[in-house]
Scaffold this motif. Sequence first.
Motif, PDB file in Angstrom:
ATOM      1  N   GLU A  25      18.558  29.823  41.993  1.00 21.76           N
ATOM      2  CA  GLU A  25      17.183  29.391  42.221  1.00 21.76           C
ATOM      3  C   GLU A  25      16.579  28.965  40.892  1.00 21.76           C
ATOM      4  OE1 GLU A  25      15.288  32.648  44.139  1.00 21.76           O
ATOM      5  OE2 GLU A  25      16.581  32.558  45.922  1.00 21.76           O
ATOM      6  N   ARG A  28      14.404  31.318  38.676  1.00 22.05           N
ATOM      7  CA  ARG A  28      14.911  32.686  38.540  1.00 22.05           C
ATOM      8  C   ARG A  28      15.960  32.749  37.438  1.00 22.05           C
ATOM      9  NH1 ARG A  28      16.301  35.909  43.980  1.00 22.05           N
ATOM     10  NH2 ARG A  28      16.026  38.019  43.165  1.00 22.05           N
ATOM     11  N   ARG A  29      16.022  33.881  36.740  1.00 22.99           N
ATOM     12  CA  ARG A  29      17.060  34.094  35.738  1.00 22.99           C
ATOM     13  C   ARG A  29      18.049  35.137  36.276  1.00 22.99           C
ATOM     14  NH1 ARG A  29      15.552  31.052  31.761  1.00 22.99           N
ATOM     15  NH2 ARG A  29      17.472  31.468  30.638  1.00 22.99           N
ATOM     16  N   TYR A  30      19.313  34.930  35.983  1.00 21.49           N
ATOM     17  CA  TYR A  30      20.383  35.811  36.451  1.00 21.49           C
ATOM     18  C   TYR A  30      21.112  36.373  35.229  1.00 21.49           C
ATOM     19  CZ  TYR A  30      19.694  33.191  40.830  1.00 21.49           C
ATOM     20  OH  TYR A  30      19.164  32.593  41.945  1.00 21.49           O
ATOM     21  N   ASN A  55      20.136  29.049  33.499  1.00 22.47           N
ATOM     22  CA  ASN A  55      19.405  30.276  33.836  1.00 22.47           C
ATOM     23  C   ASN A  55      20.322  31.400  34.299  1.00 22.47           C
ATOM     24  OD1 ASN A  55      19.958  28.749  36.160  1.00 22.47           O
ATOM     25  ND2 ASN A  55      18.232  29.613  37.289  1.00 22.47           N
ATOM     26  N   ASP A 195      21.412  42.138  36.553  1.00 24.95           N
ATOM     27  CA  ASP A 195      21.254  41.906  37.985  1.00 24.95           C
ATOM     28  C   ASP A 195      22.520  42.254  38.763  1.00 24.95           C
ATOM     29  OD1 ASP A 195      18.577  40.700  37.884  1.00 24.95           O
ATOM     30  OD2 ASP A 195      19.586  39.108  36.777  1.00 24.95           O
ATOM     31  N   ASN A 245      20.329  36.452  45.571  1.00 28.83           N
ATOM     32  CA  ASN A 245      19.440  35.568  46.327  1.00 28.83           C
ATOM     33  C   ASN A 245      19.051  36.165  47.677  1.00 28.83           C
ATOM     34  OD1 ASN A 245      19.564  33.723  44.271  1.00 28.83           O
ATOM     35  ND2 ASN A 245      20.921  32.279  45.331  1.00 28.83           N
TER      36      ASN A 245
END
Length: 387
Positions: A25, A28-30, A55, A195, A245
């Motif tokens: 997304e 959003r950061r992962y 990201n 995450d 997600n």
Amino acid sequence: MKHVDEYRDGALAKKLAAAIAAEVEPGRRYHFMEFCGGHTHAISRYGIEDLLPANLRMIHGPGCPVCVLPVGRMDDAIRLAQRPEITLCTYGDLMRVPGSDGASLQKAKAAGADIRMVYSTLDALKLAEQEPGREVVFFAIGFETTTPPTAVAIETAAAKGLRNFSIFCNHVLTPAAIRAIMESPEAKRGEVSLDGFVGPAHVSTVIGTAPYGFCADDYGKPVVIAGFEPLDVLHAILMLVRQVNQGRAAIENQYIRAVTPHGNVKAQALVAKLFEPRASFEWRGLGEVPHGALKLRDAYARFDAETRFGIVTVPAKDNPACDCGAILRGVKRPADCRLFGTACTPETPMGSCMVSSEGACAAHWTYGRFRQHVRTRDHVVPEKAPA
């Protein structure tokens, strides 16, 4: 070669990378940690980070047993080797790991200590049979993958009645380290954002997938067990992106060709027969980790070098200029260390992360230091870790 070539297919890698880019997304950061040093080297060797969107960041974890061995335990091994009656058997990558004041097993050997490099525990056992007048100590180290061979050697020594064989036990446990990472001060302060985890491959062939359940249950973090080939790692990252997600946290197995939910039950039973968890054990970078390592049970104390030779570990500090501990916690990257590539190289290592074949610094030195990262649609600069 089957199960190798097809997992290094460049066209499939591009498709997986495109799928990852399509599913992340934009707002959003992962942040995913690859726990195992084997994955760190795969990511560096095959340029996987260059295929990932800007990201999404991969964070190196403490999955290198040589790297996490604290200085005090290295000092213990050096002192053992210096005893005139002892022959210390060790794997080659431990020879140059720095102890206190620049000491190492390599330097101790050069000064006359009887240190032999071996390829397996059975090599050390054979040496004990061949030289009954020597006390042969095997420097036992590794995660759950290498513990069963050590157990086999001890059982064999017991069956043969060998009185001159023992082990200096430094076998450590993966799930305890993952919990320690989640409980670290940096994680609690939000300085290391995680995450999910790319779970270790070889460790999981032994312990299975079930022991990682606490990551999802207690911390809400997904884990995907992955193989070591580039397509394995990319597929695992895609699986993690999908879980994040969807707001899920589950333990998934990408490495289905080798890992089962319950692992190698026979190996687990053998290890449980001979070993038990230590109440606490120091890991470089993580400090004292509750139940973070194994020790021999009392029934096998005669094979325990710590008991046999009265070893009392004296805690010792790392080189204050070396950032190996911070790198192992995911707080820094190898290039963030001021010693990297200057005072610290594979020829003159200042920390264990540059020595081991699974170390993050060794991986970056070998594969990553010459690559130029440019933030474009296709090539990205990983965000800088907190200082």
